[in-house]
Structure formats: C-alpha cells, structure tokens
Motif scaffolding. Structure first.
Motif, short mmCIF file in Angstrom:
data_model
loop_
_atom_site.label_atom_id
_atom_site.label_comp_id
_atom_site.label_asym_id
_atom_site.label_seq_id
_atom_site.Cartn_x
_atom_site.Cartn_y
_atom_site.Cartn_z
N VAL A 189 0.85 -1.10 -0.23
CA VAL A 189 -0.02 0.16 0.00
C VAL A 189 0.98 1.47 0.03
CG1 VAL A 189 -1.71 1.41 1.44
CG2 VAL A 189 -1.99 -1.07 1.08
N THR A 190 0.41 2.18 -0.72
CA THR A 190 1.11 3.52 -0.74
C THR A 190 0.19 4.56 -0.32
OG1 THR A 190 2.68 2.97 -2.68
CG2 THR A 190 2.53 5.25 -2.22
N LEU A 191 0.49 5.23 0.69
CA LEU A 191 -0.14 6.43 1.32
C LEU A 191 0.27 7.68 0.60
CD1 LEU A 191 -0.19 5.35 5.24
CD2 LEU A 191 -1.99 5.01 3.34
N LEU A 192 -0.61 8.36 0.05
CA LEU A 192 -0.19 9.53 -0.88
C LEU A 192 -0.59 10.97 0.15
CD1 LEU A 192 -1.38 8.36 -4.38
CD2 LEU A 192 0.92 8.61 -3.59
N TYR A 193 0.16 11.87 -0.13
CA TYR A 193 0.40 13.13 0.58
C TYR A 193 0.65 14.08 -0.09
CZ TYR A 193 5.06 12.95 1.71
OH TYR A 193 6.35 12.85 1.63
N ALA A 194 0.48 15.33 0.13
CA ALA A 194 0.70 16.63 -0.86
C ALA A 194 1.73 17.56 -0.05
CB ALA A 194 -0.44 17.37 -1.07
N ALA A 195 1.84 17.44 1.21
CA ALA A 195 2.59 18.38 2.16
C ALA A 195 4.09 18.16 1.56
CB ALA A 195 2.76 17.83 3.74
N ARG A 196 4.79 19.25 1.58
CA ARG A 196 6.21 19.40 1.28
C ARG A 196 7.26 18.54 2.12
NH1 ARG A 196 5.20 25.33 0.37
NH2 ARG A 196 4.43 25.37 -1.63
N ASP A 197 6.81 18.59 3.28
CA ASP A 197 7.72 18.00 4.27
C ASP A 197 7.62 16.57 4.34
OD1 ASP A 197 8.99 17.12 6.69
OD2 ASP A 197 8.58 18.76 7.80
N PRO A 198 8.66 15.64 4.09
CA PRO A 198 8.33 14.32 3.95
C PRO A 198 8.36 13.58 5.31
CG PRO A 198 10.53 14.76 3.14
CD PRO A 198 9.78 15.96 3.36
N LEU A 199 8.68 14.30 6.45
CA LEU A 199 8.99 13.89 7.70
C LEU A 199 7.86 14.16 8.58
CD1 LEU A 199 12.66 14.36 8.25
CD2 LEU A 199 11.67 12.27 7.46
N HIS A 200 7.17 15.23 8.34
CA HIS A 200 6.17 15.82 9.30
C HIS A 200 4.83 15.99 8.48
CE1 HIS A 200 10.05 17.06 10.73
NE2 HIS A 200 9.43 16.70 12.21
N ASN A 201 3.96 14.91 8.44
CA ASN A 201 2.75 14.96 7.70
C ASN A 201 1.88 13.67 8.24
OD1 ASN A 201 2.74 12.48 5.57
ND2 ASN A 201 4.75 13.43 5.30
N GLN A 202 0.56 13.74 7.87
CA GLN A 202 -0.23 12.56 8.40
C GLN A 202 -0.13 11.61 7.86
OE1 GLN A 202 -1.16 15.00 6.15
NE2 GLN A 202 -2.40 14.30 4.79
N ALA A 203 0.54 11.30 6.57
CA ALA A 203 0.84 10.03 6.24
C ALA A 203 2.14 9.29 7.09
CB ALA A 203 1.50 10.10 4.84
N VAL A 204 2.90 9.90 7.48
CA VAL A 204 4.02 9.26 8.44
C VAL A 204 3.23 8.81 9.80
CG1 VAL A 204 5.83 9.64 9.99
CG2 VAL A 204 5.70 11.00 7.73
N VAL A 205 2.44 9.44 10.02
CA VAL A 205 1.40 8.96 11.31
C VAL A 205 0.71 7.73 11.29
CG1 VAL A 205 0.00 9.85 13.21
CG2 VAL A 205 1.45 11.27 12.32
N LEU A 206 -0.05 7.99 9.95
CA LEU A 206 -0.95 6.93 9.65
C LEU A 206 0.05 5.45 9.46
CD1 LEU A 206 -3.91 6.22 9.11
CD2 LEU A 206 -3.53 7.05 6.75
#
Length: 163
Positions: free
Chosen positions: A91-108
C-alpha cells in the motif's frame, strides 16, 4: 506488511501496490487520472481544525501526532478499509505536504505498522539510535502515545491552544 508513503507529485511506480490519497483536500495542480488512485480516504485525514493548527510546523509535530492518533482512534471503520488493503499487498499512502517527515501519512503509516506487529507488545518500534525513544513516541512506560488516558486522568503539561 508493506506500507509506503509518497508525495502525490511523484509518479506512480509498479511497486506502489494499492494507492490511497490521505489528504482532506485535493492536491493543487494534480489530475485524478495521473494519480491512479485506489481510493481517496478523506475521512482518515486530520480534521480541518487540527490541520490548520499544525500548519506543518515541526515544533508542533509531537502534539500533532498525539492529537491525530486520537482522531484516528475514533475512526475504526475507515481504518479497517486501509488495513484490509495492506493485508492483501503493498500500500502507498499519498500526501501533498512538502515535508516528508512531518505529515499525516507518516503518522498513519506508523499506526498501521504498529497494528500489524500486534497490540500489547512491550517493544517500542520507534526507538532512536542508542535505545532512546524518538521524540513524541512514548508518553508513559507501557503505553503508546495514541492510547488515551483513563477517564478523569489529567495531563501534567500545560494546555496548548486547542484546534
């Protein structure tokens, strides 16, 4: 269980498996066809209030993670769809935020990987080098940060502005 995270602006790859957008808002300048989505899980995105409060400010990351995990704890049906997909394959979780370390996909992703290992384990899968706990990952020995305190328990930390 293989769960990847990727910015929506990166091209799809054959190893991505099932691709899910986990943003509440549609990303700017991206056509639906170009994403090749298996689903848009808006209900798993942080609430508008939490998203605005966080503002992708790394100094608010630990508190964002805590609050977002509390929100996710109230959405078992939405998480079940994602867990089922992850059980079937990558599974790949896609996000639009610029920061790859601090976004909801990381937490999920963290939450799903913790679930896949099993609950009730005393192992902390988020240790920093040297055996120290990574910032914001464990608020109490034996209890991960997404678990709620018992009813009536109070935090000893001063309250921050609520979303």
């Amino acid at each position: 269980m293989e769960i990847r995270i990727k910015r929506v602006y990166e091209p799809p790859e054959s190893g991505d498996g099932a691709r899910f957008l986990v943003d509440r808002l549609w990303p700017r300048g991206v056509g639906k066809e170009s994403l090749r989505l298996d689903g848009w899980l808006r209900e798993l995105a942080p609430s508008d209030a939490l998203r605005r409060w966080f503002g992708h400010d790394p100094s608010r990351w630990a508190e964002f993670r805590r609050r977002y995990r509390l929100e996710l704890a109230g959405k078992p049906d939405a998480l079940a769809e994602l867990r089922a997909a992850a059980a079937r394959g990558p599974v790949t979780l896609l996000y639009a935020a610029r920061d790859p370390l601090h976004n909801q996909a990381v937490v999920l992703r963290e939450l799903l990987l913790e679930d896949s290992v099993g609950s009730g384990s005393d192992l902390d899968r988020t240790q920093a080098p040297g055996g120290r706990h990574a910032a914001g990952t464990r608020s109490h020995p034996g209890r991960t940060s997404f678990e709620q305190r018992p009813a009536g328990a109070r935090s000893k930390r001063p309250k921050s502005s609520q979303p």
